[in-house]
Structures are given as structure tokens and as C-alpha cells.
Design a protein around this motif. Structure first.
Motif, PDB file in Angstrom:
ATOM      1  N   VAL A 123      10.607   7.756  -2.362  1.00 22.07           N
ATOM      2  CA  VAL A 123      11.051   6.424  -2.714  1.00 22.07           C
ATOM      3  C   VAL A 123      10.793   5.452  -1.563  1.00 22.07           C
ATOM      4  O   VAL A 123      10.410   4.310  -1.788  1.00 22.07           O
ATOM      5  N   THR A 124      10.977   5.897  -0.328  1.00 28.96           N
ATOM      6  CA  THR A 124      10.764   5.039   0.825  1.00 28.96           C
ATOM      7  C   THR A 124       9.320   4.561   0.885  1.00 28.96           C
ATOM      8  O   THR A 124       9.051   3.383   1.122  1.00 28.96           O
ATOM      9  N   GLY A 125       8.387   5.467   0.635  1.00 28.17           N
ATOM     10  CA  GLY A 125       6.976   5.088   0.627  1.00 28.17           C
ATOM     11  C   GLY A 125       6.661   4.101  -0.474  1.00 28.17           C
ATOM     12  O   GLY A 125       5.832   3.197  -0.297  1.00 28.17           O
ATOM     13  N   ASP A 126       7.336   4.248  -1.617  1.00 31.11           N
ATOM     14  CA  ASP A 126       7.113   3.338  -2.736  1.00 31.11           C
ATOM     15  C   ASP A 126       7.585   1.925  -2.418  1.00 31.11           C
ATOM     16  O   ASP A 126       6.895   0.956  -2.724  1.00 31.11           O
ATOM     17  N   ILE A 127       8.749   1.809  -1.802  1.00 34.28           N
ATOM     18  CA  ILE A 127       9.254   0.470  -1.484  1.00 34.28           C
ATOM     19  C   ILE A 127       8.354  -0.202  -0.439  1.00 34.28           C
ATOM     20  O   ILE A 127       8.097  -1.406  -0.516  1.00 34.28           O
ATOM     21  N   ILE A 128       7.848   0.581   0.479  1.00 39.59           N
ATOM     22  CA  ILE A 128       6.941   0.020   1.489  1.00 39.59           C
ATOM     23  C   ILE A 128       5.661  -0.459   0.822  1.00 39.59           C
ATOM     24  O   ILE A 128       5.190  -1.571   1.095  1.00 39.59           O
ATOM     25  N   ARG A 129       5.092   0.358  -0.068  1.00 39.33           N
ATOM     26  CA  ARG A 129       3.873  -0.053  -0.784  1.00 39.33           C
ATOM     27  C   ARG A 129       4.122  -1.298  -1.631  1.00 39.33           C
ATOM     28  O   ARG A 129       3.288  -2.195  -1.690  1.00 39.33           O
ATOM     29  N   TYR A 130       5.263  -1.355  -2.296  1.00 40.99           N
ATOM     30  CA  TYR A 130       5.594  -2.523  -3.114  1.00 40.99           C
ATOM     31  C   TYR A 130       5.707  -3.775  -2.243  1.00 40.99           C
ATOM     32  O   TYR A 130       5.195  -4.840  -2.593  1.00 40.99           O
ATOM     33  N   GLN A 131       6.360  -3.649  -1.106  1.00 39.88           N
ATOM     34  CA  GLN A 131       6.507  -4.791  -0.202  1.00 39.88           C
ATOM     35  C   GLN A 131       5.163  -5.206   0.401  1.00 39.88           C
ATOM     36  O   GLN A 131       4.902  -6.402   0.566  1.00 39.88           O
ATOM     37  N   ILE A 132       4.318  -4.241   0.701  1.00 34.03           N
ATOM     38  CA  ILE A 132       2.970  -4.555   1.189  1.00 34.03           C
ATOM     39  C   ILE A 132       2.202  -5.336   0.124  1.00 34.03           C
ATOM     40  O   ILE A 132       1.535  -6.334   0.431  1.00 34.03           O
ATOM     41  N   ALA A 133       2.292  -4.891  -1.123  1.00 31.31           N
ATOM     42  CA  ALA A 133       1.613  -5.599  -2.215  1.00 31.31           C
ATOM     43  C   ALA A 133       2.131  -7.029  -2.329  1.00 31.31           C
ATOM     44  O   ALA A 133       1.353  -7.971  -2.550  1.00 31.31           O
ATOM     45  N   HIS A 134       3.432  -7.203  -2.174  1.00 30.79           N
ATOM     46  CA  HIS A 134       4.017  -8.547  -2.231  1.00 30.79           C
ATOM     47  C   HIS A 134       3.470  -9.422  -1.104  1.00 30.79           C
ATOM     48  O   HIS A 134       3.131 -10.598  -1.323  1.00 30.79           O
ATOM     49  N   LEU A 135       3.365  -8.874   0.087  1.00 28.85           N
ATOM     50  CA  LEU A 135       2.806  -9.618   1.224  1.00 28.85           C
ATOM     51  C   LEU A 135       1.331  -9.945   0.988  1.00 28.85           C
ATOM     52  O   LEU A 135       0.872 -11.044   1.322  1.00 28.85           O
ATOM     53  N   GLN A 136       0.591  -9.003   0.427  1.00 29.37           N
ATOM     54  CA  GLN A 136      -0.815  -9.259   0.107  1.00 29.37           C
ATOM     55  C   GLN A 136      -0.926 -10.394  -0.904  1.00 29.37           C
ATOM     56  O   GLN A 136      -1.813 -11.253  -0.792  1.00 29.37           O
ATOM     57  N   LEU A 137      -0.035 -10.400  -1.869  1.00 27.28           N
ATOM     58  CA  LEU A 137      -0.006 -11.463  -2.870  1.00 27.28           C
ATOM     59  C   LEU A 137       0.273 -12.814  -2.207  1.00 27.28           C
ATOM     60  O   LEU A 137      -0.416 -13.800  -2.462  1.00 27.28           O
ATOM     61  N   LEU A 138       1.268 -12.856  -1.341  1.00 29.89           N
ATOM     62  CA  LEU A 138       1.606 -14.099  -0.640  1.00 29.89           C
ATOM     63  C   LEU A 138       0.462 -14.580   0.246  1.00 29.89           C
ATOM     64  O   LEU A 138       0.289 -15.780   0.448  1.00 29.89           O
ATOM     65  N   ASP A 139      -0.320 -13.634   0.743  1.00 27.39           N
ATOM     66  CA  ASP A 139      -1.459 -13.957   1.599  1.00 27.39           C
ATOM     67  C   ASP A 139      -2.688 -14.373   0.783  1.00 27.39           C
ATOM     68  O   ASP A 139      -3.698 -14.757   1.340  1.00 27.39           O
ATOM     69  N   GLY A 140      -2.586 -14.269  -0.533  1.00 28.91           N
ATOM     70  CA  GLY A 140      -3.690 -14.661  -1.402  1.00 28.91           C
ATOM     71  C   GLY A 140      -4.722 -13.581  -1.641  1.00 28.91           C
ATOM     72  O   GLY A 140      -5.762 -13.829  -2.239  1.00 28.91           O
ATOM     73  N   ASP A 141      -4.438 -12.378  -1.183  1.00 25.49           N
ATOM     74  CA  ASP A 141      -5.369 -11.253  -1.361  1.00 25.49           C
ATOM     75  C   ASP A 141      -5.021 -10.539  -2.666  1.00 25.49           C
ATOM     76  O   ASP A 141      -4.449  -9.449  -2.670  1.00 25.49           O
ATOM     77  N   LEU A 142      -5.378 -11.170  -3.771  1.00 20.48           N
ATOM     78  CA  LEU A 142      -4.940 -10.707  -5.091  1.00 20.48           C
ATOM     79  C   LEU A 142      -5.508  -9.348  -5.466  1.00 20.48           C
ATOM     80  O   LEU A 142      -4.793  -8.504  -6.006  1.00 20.48           O
ATOM     81  N   GLU A 143      -6.784  -9.129  -5.202  1.00 23.57           N
ATOM     82  CA  GLU A 143      -7.408  -7.854  -5.586  1.00 23.57           C
ATOM     83  C   GLU A 143      -6.789  -6.679  -4.832  1.00 23.57           C
ATOM     84  O   GLU A 143      -6.547  -5.618  -5.409  1.00 23.57           O
ATOM     85  N   THR A 144      -6.518  -6.874  -3.555  1.00 22.33           N
ATOM     86  CA  THR A 144      -5.888  -5.806  -2.775  1.00 22.33           C
ATOM     87  C   THR A 144      -4.460  -5.570  -3.260  1.00 22.33           C
ATOM     88  O   THR A 144      -4.014  -4.422  -3.348  1.00 22.33           O
ATOM     89  N   ALA A 145      -3.755  -6.639  -3.588  1.00 24.30           N
ATOM     90  CA  ALA A 145      -2.390  -6.500  -4.106  1.00 24.30           C
ATOM     91  C   ALA A 145      -2.400  -5.714  -5.418  1.00 24.30           C
ATOM     92  O   ALA A 145      -1.571  -4.814  -5.615  1.00 24.30           O
ATOM     93  N   ILE A 146      -3.344  -6.028  -6.296  1.00 21.73           N
ATOM     94  CA  ILE A 146      -3.452  -5.303  -7.564  1.00 21.73           C
ATOM     95  C   ILE A 146      -3.724  -3.824  -7.316  1.00 21.73           C
ATOM     96  O   ILE A 146      -3.119  -2.950  -7.949  1.00 21.73           O
ATOM     97  N   SER A 147      -4.607  -3.533  -6.379  1.00 23.85           N
ATOM     98  CA  SER A 147      -4.922  -2.135  -6.054  1.00 23.85           C
ATOM     99  C   SER A 147      -3.709  -1.405  -5.484  1.00 23.85           C
ATOM    100  O   SER A 147      -3.444  -0.256  -5.834  1.00 23.85           O
ATOM    101  N   THR A 148      -2.992  -2.079  -4.609  1.00 19.84           N
ATOM    102  CA  THR A 148      -1.797  -1.470  -4.015  1.00 19.84           C
ATOM    103  C   THR A 148      -0.751  -1.203  -5.090  1.00 19.84           C
ATOM    104  O   THR A 148      -0.127  -0.132  -5.118  1.00 19.84           O
ATOM    105  N   LEU A 149      -0.559  -2.146  -5.985  1.00 14.46           N
ATOM    106  CA  LEU A 149       0.412  -1.969  -7.072  1.00 14.46           C
ATOM    107  C   LEU A 149       0.000  -0.849  -8.018  1.00 14.46           C
ATOM    108  O   LEU A 149       0.857  -0.136  -8.549  1.00 14.46           O
ATOM    109  N   ALA A 150      -1.296  -0.679  -8.221  1.00 21.91           N
ATOM    110  CA  ALA A 150      -1.781   0.389  -9.106  1.00 21.91           C
ATOM    111  C   ALA A 150      -1.429   1.770  -8.561  1.00 21.91           C
ATOM    112  O   ALA A 150      -1.315   2.732  -9.325  1.00 21.91           O
ATOM    113  N   GLU A 151      -1.237   1.868  -7.252  1.00 20.30           N
ATOM    114  CA  GLU A 151      -0.848   3.146  -6.638  1.00 20.30           C
ATOM    115  C   GLU A 151       0.580   3.538  -7.002  1.00 20.30           C
ATOM    116  O   GLU A 151       0.992   4.666  -6.783  1.00 20.30           O
TER     117      GLU A 151
END
Length: 86
Positions: A1-29
Motif C-alpha cells: 500500500v505504501t508503494g501505491d500511495i507514493i506512485r499515486y502522489q508521483i502521478a499527481h505531481l507529474q500531472l501538476l507539472d504538465g507531464d500528462l503522458e507520464t502521469a497516465i503511465s504511472t497511474l496505469a501501474e
């Protein structure tokens, strides 16, 4: 679960940074596990609202409805699908 929350938060940061494709890939994990529901909705919303890729968003929204029928987000997703269909 800890790894999942970190990945979710990373995806959120990628989204805020405008890196949409990377955020989508991270969320797909996060397709399974505690954050699967949120990750699927966020992926669909990125495609829908930010990229204008409505057909891909509809596919993910439908997958969400099928995979998470008891979700608190179910009605919101269903309402969004009605808007996209109409």
C-alpha cells in the motif's frame, strides 16, 4: 500500500507539472490495489478534460463502471458518460 500511495502522489505531481503522458503511465501501474479506483478515474479525466481524447476517456469510464460498481464515484462517472454521449 505504501508503494501505491507514493506512485499515486508521483502521478499527481507529474500531472501538476504538465507531464500528462507520464502521469497516465504511472497511474496505469496502479490497476490493482488500494488506489486502482482513483487511478482509473484520474486517467479517464486526464484524457477527457485535459487531452480531449473523449473516446479513450469513455473506454476508461466504462471500464471503471464495470470494475467498481460499488464505488462512491460511480454516479459521477455515469453522469459524465451521459454528457459525453449526448
Amino acid at each position: 500500500v505504501t508503494g501505491d500511495i507514493i506512485r499515486y502522489q508521483i502521478a499527481h505531481l507529474q500531472l501538476l507539472d504538465g507531464d500528462l503522458e507520464t502521469a497516465i503511465s504511472t497511474l496505469a501501474e496502479l490497476e490493482s490495489g488500494f488506489y486502482a479506483e482513483l487511478a482509473l478515474v484520474m486517467r479517464a479525466e486526464i484524457l477527457d478534460y485535459l487531452q480531449g481524447n473523449f473516446s479513450a476517456a469513455v473506454d476508461l469510464y466504462l471500464q471503471f463502471l464495470q470494475d467498481h460498481p460499488e464505488s462512491i464515484y460511480y454516479d459521477n462517472v455515469r453522469s459524465r458518460l451521459r454528457v459525453l454521449a449526448g
